[in-house]
Write an enzyme that holds these catalytic residues in place. Structure first.
Site, PDB file in Angstrom:
ATOM      1  CB  SER A 264      -0.887  -0.005   1.246  1.00 14.25           C
ATOM      2  OG  SER A 264      -1.248   1.312   1.601  1.00 14.25           O
TER       3      SER A 264
ATOM      4  CE  LYS B  74      -3.782  -3.722   3.379  1.00 16.47           C
ATOM      5  NZ  LYS B  74      -5.200  -3.503   3.202  1.00 16.47           N
TER       6      LYS B  74
ATOM      7  CD  GLU C  31      -7.532  -7.564  -3.868  1.00 13.22           C
ATOM      8  OE1 GLU C  31      -8.381  -6.886  -3.289  1.00 13.22           O
ATOM      9  OE2 GLU C  31      -6.314  -7.264  -3.887  1.00 13.22           O
TER      10      GLU C  31
END
Ligand code: ARG
Length: 501
Positions: free
Chosen positions: A279, A285, A292
């Site tokens: 991130s 993160k 995804e």
């Protein structure tokens, strides 16, 4: 005045906006080699049938060879004002070889059967590439299953704990889905690999074309006979897109599981750093971007199928320009799915499955309750509905203590309260996920020996699939070589009769 090959009856040049609107060079760029190969085959057949002379053939093939060399060197520029690949290649030939020879190539041929032929030839390559990527993922799943036939894993329904399974069982489930995806693509390939060349515009030809010869020179399994069907139909495209969309849907489900399971809440899998992302603001993160995007990209595949279904639904028999829309979504669909399959293979191959966590979750939340109910049927002669009711009540009584089933003594106590006497020792195996899993007896169950058997069967099938892809590739390749041998022979002055014998 327009220099278009069809400009005879026109008195004005085409508006620039129309040229831009109607072009297909942008999607035809992917089938230049196929168009040239198709033209070689057609020209050879015309000469073999005495429709053009062997001297004409030599000049035409020399021009096509030059076009091919230019293309392979990345120097054959497709001009938009020439509308499509067919008119680009033919115009090149006319410029190179002169109108007399270049023009003869189009005898008994239409762009309508040409485009159908080129696209089918290109689709063959794309389908095989997709199948290869699929086998890469399947191999990664079978590799994951190897050694994990008995590794406990939680089995879910409704994403709620259901029954214990094994990691090998989960991995082989996805592998077995992929085996069907492979079959669907093979079926599509069978329908794609039929040759429409020789259908001409729509009605066939009054020239004595040898359709079997062109089909053979182009590596097709057979001639697609009915001329009007040849130029009108795109059901093989729909079938291919449908196989791709179904495969994408299956892949998306696998991706969804990886996304869920890599959360700290599930904690079942850790993706390799090389296959995850970070991130820009939250330093801690690590995100599962690949699965995804695989999940998200499924939309492209569904979109392509729906787009194509919509394009064809209103087209009467005969070529309609709507059909040109086919390749825009088709190539995009292949381009979206192939890397998704391949990367998911890499993600699976590099992911770390937390087997301690999996074992812990495998028996959690009363996951062995069904076995307890089964035992009451076997050992106490109850009907399954009665035993289901009893175990359901037992669970209800301790629902806020999900670990209660880990303790056989406590379960014996609860059973006794329900009027069933059982020694704790008798209950121990029923409450142990490893023994529960080992106790399954049906074909296709999660019992480790059954998982092992299915793994072997899937691996054998994958071997055959790999061999199928290889043999299809080599059939294409040898047809290409055969045509090239004839081309080279003609250019060297050999007689066509001998070359084709
Ligand atoms: N470029 C067309 C296509 O991509 C093929 C040419 C047929 N065009 C025609 N006007 N008959 O489908």
């Amino acid at each position: 005045m327009s220099n278009k090959l069809w400009s005879g009856r026109f008195s004005k040049p085409t508006a620039k906006a129309v040229e831009e609107f109607t072009e297909s060079v942008s999607v035809d760029a992917r089938m230049v080699a196929e168009d040239i190969w198709g033209s070689e085959a057609h020209a050879i057949m015309l000469a073999a049938q005495g429709i053009i002379g062997e001297d004409d053939l030599r000049v035409i093939l020399r021009g096509l060879e030059r076009a091919r060399e230019l293309h392979e060197a990345g120097k054959l520029k497709l001009r938009q004002d020439r509308e499509d690949v067919h008119m680009n290649v033919e115009s090149y030939l006319i410029e190179e070889a002169g109108i007399e020879f270049g023009g003869k190539l189009h005898t008994g041929r239409s762009r309508n059967d040409q485009v159908a032929t080129d696209a089918r030839m290109r689709m063959r390559v794309e389908i095989l590439d997709t199948q290869e990527a699929l086998l890469h993922l399947q191999a990664a799943l079978l590799e994951l299953a190897t050694g994990n036939e008995a590794t406990l894993f939680p089995g879910f329904t409704h994403v709620q704990h259901a029954q214990p399974i094994t990691l090998g069982f989960w991995a082989t489930a996805h592998a077995s889905v992929l085996a069907r995806d492979f079959e669907r693509l093979s079926g599509a390939y069978d329908r794609v690999n039929r040759c429409p060349l020789g259908a001409a515009a729509l009605a066939g030809s009054s020239f004595p074309l040898d359709r079997k010869l062109t089909a053979k020179l182009l590596g097709f399994d057979s001639v697609l006979e009915h001329a009007l069907d040849c130029v009108s139909s795109r059901d093989h495209t729909l079938e291919t897109l449908s196989a791709l969309a179904i495969c994408a849907s299956n892949l998306s489900k696998l991706a969804e599981e990886l996304v869920l399971w890599s959360t700290s809440e599930f904690g079942l899998v850790t993706l390799d750093d090389a296959y995850a992302s970070g991130s820009s603001i939250m330093p801690q993160k690590k995100n599962p971007d690949v699965p995804e995007l695989v999940r998200g990209r499924t939309g492209r595949l569904y979109g392509a199928l729906v787009q194509m279904l919509t394009v064809v639904k209103g087209t009467p028999l005969g070529y309609n320009r709507d059909l040109q829309e086919d390749r825009f979504q088709l190539w995009m669909a292949f381009d979206a799915l192939r890397p998704s399959l391949h990367l998911m293979g890499d993600v699976i191959a590099t992911a770390r499955f937390d087997t301690d966590r999996a074992a812990e979750l495998a028996g959690a939340e009363f996951a062995c309750a069904t076995e307890l109910a089964n035992w009451l049927v076997r050992q106490r002669g109850l009907s399954f509905r009665e035993s289901h009711e009893i175990v359901g009540k037992l669970v209800g009584a301790v629902a806020d203590a999900p670990d209660a089933f880990a303790d056989a003594g406590r379960v014996a106590e609860l059973m006794s309260q329900a009027g069933i006497e059982a020694a704790a020792a008798e209950l121990v195996p029923l409450l142990d996920p490893a023994r529960v899993v080992a106790g399954y007896r049906t074909t296709g169950s999660t019992a480790p020996r059954e998982v092992r058997r299915m793994m072997r069967a899937l691996a054998r099938q994958a071997e055959r699939s790999r061999a199928d892809v290889e043999s299809r590739r080599s059939r294409e390749w040898s047809a290409r070589q055969r045509t090239q041998t004839v081309v080279r022979g003609v250019l060297a002055g050999e007689g066509l009769g001998d070359l084709l014998a």
